[in-house]
Structures are given as C-alpha cells and as structure tokens.
Design a protein around this motif. Structure first.
Motif, PDB file in Angstrom:
ATOM      1  N   GLU A 144       0.829  -1.215   0.000  1.00 17.95           N
ATOM      2  CA  GLU A 144       0.000   0.000   0.000  1.00 17.95           C
ATOM      3  C   GLU A 144       0.859   1.259   0.000  1.00 17.95           C
ATOM      4  O   GLU A 144       0.626   2.206   0.755  1.00 17.95           O
ATOM      5  CB  GLU A 144      -0.956  -0.013   1.193  1.00 17.95           C
ATOM      6  N   CYS A 158      -0.762  -0.518  -6.143  1.00 16.45           N
ATOM      7  CA  CYS A 158      -1.036  -0.078  -4.773  1.00 16.45           C
ATOM      8  C   CYS A 158      -2.156   0.949  -4.710  1.00 16.45           C
ATOM      9  O   CYS A 158      -2.380   1.553  -3.655  1.00 16.45           O
ATOM     10  CB  CYS A 158       0.232   0.481  -4.139  1.00 16.45           C
ATOM     11  N   THR A 160      -5.817   2.511  -4.299  1.00 15.13           N
ATOM     12  CA  THR A 160      -6.882   2.144  -3.366  1.00 15.13           C
ATOM     13  C   THR A 160      -7.843   1.147  -4.011  1.00 15.13           C
ATOM     14  O   THR A 160      -8.308   1.363  -5.127  1.00 15.13           O
ATOM     15  CB  THR A 160      -7.666   3.392  -2.928  1.00 15.13           C
ATOM     16  N   THR A 167      -3.008  -7.182   1.431  1.00  9.89           N
ATOM     17  CA  THR A 167      -2.664  -6.113   2.363  1.00  9.89           C
ATOM     18  C   THR A 167      -2.429  -6.711   3.751  1.00  9.89           C
ATOM     19  O   THR A 167      -2.796  -7.860   4.032  1.00  9.89           O
ATOM     20  CB  THR A 167      -3.790  -5.070   2.461  1.00  9.89           C
TER      21      THR A 167
END
Length: 398
Positions: A144, A158, A160, A167
């Motif tokens: 992330e 990465c 959203t 993750t």
C-alpha cells in the motif's frame, strides 16, 4: 547502456532496414545482449537472481541472446510458463497469476518451479498440492505504498481498492498457521519504469508492514518495473538495497524486469500513406497503427521516440501521426520534422521490442507486422511472417 537510436548511426544498419517491407518490427540482438550484460553484473555484485518478465518481451527466437545473462523467466499464466520452460529449459520458471484455474494448476507443475499466489484463499486451496509437487510457494503482498506518477495510474498495483496482492489487514484477518507454513517467499510488484529511489521507498513500507515475516522466508521477489538498463538509472543504489535485504534476512532476492531486458532493443518501421489537413493540423497517416501494433501508446499513454523527429516547436514542420484504423483515437502523437513528410517516406519508431509483439492485435483486419532480427554483424533475418490466415484463425473454425 544503449540509447534509443544508437545503432542507426551505422550506415549499414540503416540500409538493411530500408529494404524491409512495412510495417515490420526489427529486434536488435546486439542491444539485447548489452542489456543482458548489465543485468548480469547486478547479479554478480549482489547475488540476486534476475528473471525475464515475458509479459513485456516473449519473442523466444531471441531468448538465446538473453539466456546466458539471466536466471530464468517469469510468467503470468500457464502458456507463458510453458514457453519459459521450453525456450529456456535449464533456467528457473516463476509464475504469478491474479487467480488460477483448477484445471491449469496441475499443468503448471510440469513447467514452473516457483508459484506465487495473489490471495490467501487461493494459497489455501492450491498450495498443498503445489507443495507436494515440489513447487516453491510465494504470496504476493501489497505494501500500500504508491510511487507511480498520476499518468501511470492504470499500472499502480497499490492504488486504493487494488485487486493485486494481500494487504496487511487481509493477512491479519485470513492467514492461518497451516497456510503460513506453506510459504517459502513473499513477492511484491509496485514499480513501473522507475528508479531505485522508488524501490527504496517501497522497501520501507514492505518492512514496516511485513518485515516480521521475512526471517521465516527463503526468498523475496521484488517484482518488475526496475528500469535498470536505462541511462541514468542508479545501479549502485539498487545493488546496495539488494545486499542490505539479502544480508539482513538471509534471503535470496529475485527481480523480474521485462522492460529492462529488452529496453531500446527494437524498432517499428512504417511508411507514410497519406497527408491531410484539418483545422491547421497536418495529419500524417502511416501503415502502422497505435491501436493494433503499439497499444501501450494508447493504454499507457505515451509518445514513442521517432528517429529524426523533434519535440513541439523544435523543428519547422509540426504533424500529428496516426494509424490507418477506423478508431478516431488511433493517434501515435505530435512530432516536428525538418521537412514535411511525404507519401512513401519511411519512419522508424524506437523502443519497440517491449509490449508490442506480445500485445498487438488484428482489429479492423489489420495485418500483423512481420518480425525480423538485426544481428550484431548488421545482417537481418526474418523470424515471423503474418497474413490473412493469422487474422482469420482466431475468429472461427476454418
């Protein structure tokens, strides 16, 4: 590190390319070997292993030029895994897929030696059989940590809501001791045409979120997107990062670049078909299509380098180059020239070995360009020719 058009400074090369029917791809064996030498030195200095990501370059006739410098191939599925095993038979074959089909998994055992899963669920389902078959198993993680430019958002794993990689929150929710025991390594891929500085940023995030698991692993795959063979890439910084993680966690580090292997190692040669005017825009239509023959021009998007052409305002004659398909957006880009291109002129695009022959298509019944190889002695041989049957066979039974 080769420049885009360094080889075209040789008169014999230009003469050989001028004689080829267009449109056509020309793959440069000499540049491939030069790229391989750079990658080989990184491996020698660090102990890492570098794999060819076949999704970027899968012209297997040229694998012998790269094989001496690489540890093996990386595949995105069954067919690429098979290609890697058949064409680099004595090398490693790694495969990662966002999701595997049950019917493909057993077949993969015949070709791959490393299998990376994208989810804990698929690792739990397929991992035990893969482990029993002797596979080394990995799990793709998502740190992330976005380092992409806004224009490359389509390539940001990465972002959203990304479907790529596990993750830390997913790990904490779903990982069990039995599934964890299957793992030999972790894999991340977050870069796209980036330098070692972005890898360094990513590694901080990897260590912060997943560092506690690294001592249990045998290997760490740092994915692709490393532009190692590009002029100006900070190779010493890359080597320092690799050695740091190798020594700190007693890991085998893997890299799997595609572009770095074949960067600047190909050309797309085209011919001007027509020149038209519309509202003070000069449209030059060529026999190569962005949509069909260099789709990354539209998907990335980017403006490919063109031999002898300039940037906006640099030369006297501005034009917009476009392909012959019916797609209004089949536009390659805006360029300037010392003289206005004329019907019959030849144009040579550079850096056309990557994401071209492996992604092209026959939209509009567009013929696929032939594929040639430019050898170090400046001779050219043909490795693939295409015609009507190559268009037709994909669409029906006869």
């Amino acid at each position: 590190m080769a420049g885009v058009f360094d080889r075209l400074s040789e008169e014999a090369v230009v003469k050989a390319l001028q004689e080829l029917p267009t449109p056509c791809y020309v793959l440069d064996e000499k540049v491939l070997k030069e790229n391989g030498e750079i990658l080989s030195e990184v491996q020698e200095h660090t102990g890492c292993r570098i794999l060819l990501a076949q999704k970027a370059f899968s012209n297997y006739d040229l694998y012998p030029a790269l094989a001496p410098y690489l540890a093996g191939t990386e595949a995105s599925g069954l067919f690429e895994a098979r290609l890697g095993r058949e064409e680099m038979p004595d090398k490693e074959v790694h495969v990662f897929s966002t999701a595997y089909k049950a019917r493909d998994m057993e077949a993969l055992f015949n070709y791959a030696d490393h299998i990376v899963f994208n989810s804990i669920g698929q690792l739990a389902v397929f991992g035990p059989a893969a482990k029993s078959s002797g596979m080394s198993l990995g799990l793709r993680i998502n740190p992330e940590c976005s380092t992409q430019e806004e224009s490359h958002s389509i390539y940001d794993p990465c972002a959203t809501g990304s479907r790529l990689g596990v993750t830390r929150a997913q790990w904490d929710k779903l990982m069990t001791p039995d599934v964890y025991a299957l793992l030999d390594g972790l894999h991340f891929h977050t870069l796209c045409e980036q330098d070692a500085y972005d890898l360094e940023t990513t590694l901080v995030a990897v260590e912060e979120k997943f560092g506690q698991f690294l001592p249990d692993m045998k290997w760490l795959n740092m994915g692709g997107g490393h532009h190692i063979t590009r002029k100006g890439y900070d190779i010493p910084r890359l080597e320092k990062l690799i050695k740091t993680y190798t020594d700190k966690y007693d890991l085998q580090v893997y890299l799997e670049p595609g572009e770095a292997c074949a960067l600047n190692a190909g050309y797309l040669i085209t011919t001007v078909l027509d020149v038209t005017e519309n509202n003070n825009v000069t449209n030059v239509i060529i026999d190569a299509s962005a949509a069909c023959h260099m789709p990354d021009v539209i998907e990335m998007p980017y403006r490919p380098p063109l031999y002898g052409a300039g940037e906006a305002g640099e030369k006297a004659f501005p034009v917009r180059l476009g392909g012959p398909s019916c797609l209004a957006g089949d536009v390659i880009g805006n360029y300037t020239f010392d003289q206005m291109p004329r019907i019959g002129d030849r144009l040579i695009f550079g850096d056309m070995a990557i994401y071209t022959t492996c992604k092209n298509n026959t939209f509009n019944g567009m013929p696929l360009p032939d594929v040639h190889v430019l050898h170090p002695d400046n001779t050219v041989t043909t490795v693939a020719r295409f015609g009507y049957q190559d268009f037709k066979y994909r669409l029906g039974s006869s």
